[in-house]
Design an enzyme around this catalytic site. Structure first.
Site, PDB file in Angstrom:
ATOM      1  N   ASN A  98       0.796  -1.232   0.000  1.00  0.00           N
ATOM      2  CA  ASN A  98       0.000   0.000   0.000  1.00  0.00           C
ATOM      3  C   ASN A  98       0.824   1.274   0.000  1.00  0.00           C
ATOM      4  OD1 ASN A  98      -2.399  -1.332  -0.045  1.00  0.00           O
ATOM      5  ND2 ASN A  98      -2.903  -1.013   2.111  1.00  0.00           N
ATOM      6  N   LYS A 150      14.925 -14.577 -34.234  1.00  0.00           N
ATOM      7  CA  LYS A 150      14.256 -13.422 -34.828  1.00  0.00           C
ATOM      8  C   LYS A 150      13.688 -13.822 -36.188  1.00  0.00           C
ATOM      9  CE  LYS A 150      15.789 -10.734 -31.473  1.00  0.00           C
ATOM     10  NZ  LYS A 150      14.905 -10.116 -30.466  1.00  0.00           N
ATOM     11  N   LYS A 152      10.745 -12.378 -33.663  1.00  0.00           N
ATOM     12  CA  LYS A 152      10.182 -12.968 -32.453  1.00  0.00           C
ATOM     13  C   LYS A 152       8.927 -13.778 -32.744  1.00  0.00           C
ATOM     14  CE  LYS A 152      11.323  -9.023 -29.424  1.00  0.00           C
ATOM     15  NZ  LYS A 152      10.723  -8.127 -28.426  1.00  0.00           N
ATOM     16  N   LYS A 176      17.408 -19.093 -28.037  1.00  0.00           N
ATOM     17  CA  LYS A 176      16.324 -18.892 -27.083  1.00  0.00           C
ATOM     18  C   LYS A 176      15.059 -18.375 -27.751  1.00  0.00           C
ATOM     19  CE  LYS A 176      15.939 -15.386 -24.223  1.00  0.00           C
ATOM     20  NZ  LYS A 176      14.926 -14.502 -24.844  1.00  0.00           N
ATOM     21  N   GLU A 179      10.483 -13.274 -25.230  1.00  0.00           N
ATOM     22  CA  GLU A 179       9.549 -13.221 -24.107  1.00  0.00           C
ATOM     23  C   GLU A 179       8.100 -13.418 -24.519  1.00  0.00           C
ATOM     24  OE1 GLU A 179       9.689  -8.944 -25.565  1.00  0.00           O
ATOM     25  OE2 GLU A 179      11.053 -10.647 -25.442  1.00  0.00           O
ATOM     26  N   HIS A 268      13.394 -14.318 -18.347  1.00  0.00           N
ATOM     27  CA  HIS A 268      13.410 -13.070 -19.108  1.00  0.00           C
ATOM     28  C   HIS A 268      12.725 -12.005 -18.260  1.00  0.00           C
ATOM     29  CE1 HIS A 268      12.653 -10.027 -22.119  1.00  0.00           C
ATOM     30  NE2 HIS A 268      13.361 -10.700 -23.007  1.00  0.00           N
ATOM     31  N   SER A 353      21.847  -9.022 -23.194  1.00  0.00           N
ATOM     32  CA  SER A 353      21.211  -9.118 -24.510  1.00  0.00           C
ATOM     33  C   SER A 353      20.564  -7.795 -24.867  1.00  0.00           C
ATOM     34  CB  SER A 353      20.161 -10.235 -24.526  1.00  0.00           C
ATOM     35  OG  SER A 353      19.060  -9.908 -23.700  1.00  0.00           O
TER      36      SER A 353
END
Length: 459
Positions: A98, A150, A152, A176, A179, A268, A353
């Site tokens: 809070n 790539k 992605k 890899k 995300e 990630h 990265s």
């Protein structure tokens, strides 16, 4: 309470507080301590039924922040009994609960924490750890190399697996998932896992090296994530991946699964900059590093210094030390306000990265050392001669720089020449150097350390 005697078992937290005009900073610190422990907005009679003096957090120091008007460092101590053992969710409900919505403060940021040794012992720590990971991979004395597939999103499973195979065959240790690749209509997770592991196994057989691909098991529910992780294990993967956005309880659950199944767990940090990048409000990424090491991940993205993402050199050094040291000392230029004994928790491997390429290899080794995974996504897959050539360029650049360093050469100043010499017998490296030259991303960092000549947190 400036007279409070800090106990070894206390959890210490440092907040950067910007009170509203007219609000006394000491009163603001006391209110933060109360709201994050036992207090509410008024006196309640049930306080008489508890040991309130023990359980109420203590604001024990308030210092002005150097070069920041009307902003203060507020130090707060919490008794260890306020927290459930081994529960990051319970810990964070108090520390970042809070109080971040208080009207009395314009902005609030959690800068650092000291976890008591006894409480750390209730956390698992990294499922595998750096030492065991290197032993499983049989790779020592250099950074590990990786790349992100790539684009992605949008590839078919077969094309995705081809990228994995070519990158690993060219010399990378890991490929890899990114995300945001989970199980979308264009490629369901089973298809991606099958083709990716086919690429891993083929490349491992051809090179004689242990290879891996971070299979992203992030899903909508824990049941989905366990199902995906189990499938990755069945296919022979050595590593799985999750995203920070799944939440602390899910991260700890996956870390326990990884420890039981002898899997490396890659995290990630997707989403962290929504609350860690701005200097006045949110939380510093070093706190995330501490929590993730406690929760049990083996890898976490922690910055590159020279890449495209936020990263002050001193701050990133502090992140790396937090993840790798068994004992962290106070280091104000690196933003480390508290000494921390890590209670023998295993080391968590930092991952670099985002916008890095082989022409920066001397800088990367200088800033980040050996205990890091260097991930060249665009710097591999963007190579004009193809993915395998991009991977080879990175591997040759890395090994040339490590050899030069081990020979005692001044690899930092001689780095560009070392790379040019290596490129004489490696066409892919020459092509990469010609393309990217000395491209780097030089922007002023939004989050730098507040250097204070006199340590403010030696307790």
């Amino acid at each position: 309470d400036p007279e409070y005697a800090i106990k070894e078992t206390d959890l210490l937290a440092l907040f950067r507080c910007t009170p509203q005009p007219g609000v006394d900073p000491v009163e603001a610190a006391a209110a933060l301590a109360g709201e994050s422990s036992t207090a509410t907005w008024t006196v309640v009679w049930t306080d008489l039924l508890t040991a309130c003096d023990l359980y109420r957090a203590k604001a024990y120091r308030v210092d002005p922040v150097p070069s920041a008007a009307d902003t203060y460092f507020c130090y707060i101590a919490y008794d260890i009994d306020l927290f459930e053992e081994g529960s990051l969710a319970n810990l964070t409900a108090s520390i970042i609960g809070n109080i971040f919505g208080f009207k009395a403060v314009k902005a609030l940021r959690l800068e650092d924490m000291r976890m008591p040794y006894a409480l750390l012992k209730t956390y698992q720590g990294p499922a595998t750890g750096l030492v065991v990971e290197r032993e499983r991979l049989d790779k020592f004395g250099r950074p590990l190399l990786g790349a992100t597939v790539k684009p992605k999103l949008g590839l078919s499973g077969k094309n995705y697996g081809r990228v994995v195979f070519e990158g690993l065959k060219g010399g990378l240790d890991f490929l890899k998932d990114d995300e945001n690749i989970n199980s979308q209509p264009f490629m369901r997770y089973r298809e991606r896992f099958l083709y990716s592991m086919e690429g891993v196994n083929h490349a491992a057989a051809m090179t004689g090296e242990v290879k891996g691909h971070y299979l992203n098991t992030t899903g909508a529910t824990m049941e989905d994530m366990y199902e995906r992780a189990d499938f990755a294990k069945e296919l022979g993967s050595v590593i799985v991946m999750i995203d920070l956005v799944i939440g602390y309880t899910a991260i700890q659950s996956m870390a326990k699964w990884s420890r039981k199944t002898d899997m490396i767990l890659h995290l990630h940090r997707a989403g962290n900059s929504t609350y860690s990048r701005q200097k006045t409000h949110g939380m510093n990424f070093r706190v995330i590093c501490k929590w993730m090491r406690m929760s049990g991940v083996d890898h976490i993205h922690a910055g590159t210094v020279v890449g495209k993402l936020e990263g002050d050199p001193l701050m990133i050094k502090g992140f790396y030390n937090t993840l790798l040291d068994f004992k962290t000392d106070v280091n104000l230029p690196q933003g480390l306000f508290f000494a921390q004994d890590w209670a023998s928790l295993r080391k968590c491997v930092p991952v670099a990265s985002g916008g890095i390429h082989c022409g920066q290899m001397h800088q990367l080794i200088n800033y980040l050392g050996d205990d890091v995974v260097l991930q060249f996504g665009g710097g591999t897959i963007g190579h004009p001669d193809g993915i395998q050539a991009g991977a080879t360029a990175n591997r040759v650049a890395l090994e040339a720089m490590v050899i030069a360093r081990n020979e005692g050469r001044d690899y930092i100043s001689e780095g560009p020449q070392i790379l040019r010499d290596a490129a004489k017998t490696c066409g892919p490296l020459q092509t990469a150097l010609d393309l990217w030259k000395d491209i780097t991303f030089n922007y002023a960092s939004t989050d730098t350390a507040d250097f204070v000549e006199t340590p403010t947190a030696n307790v």
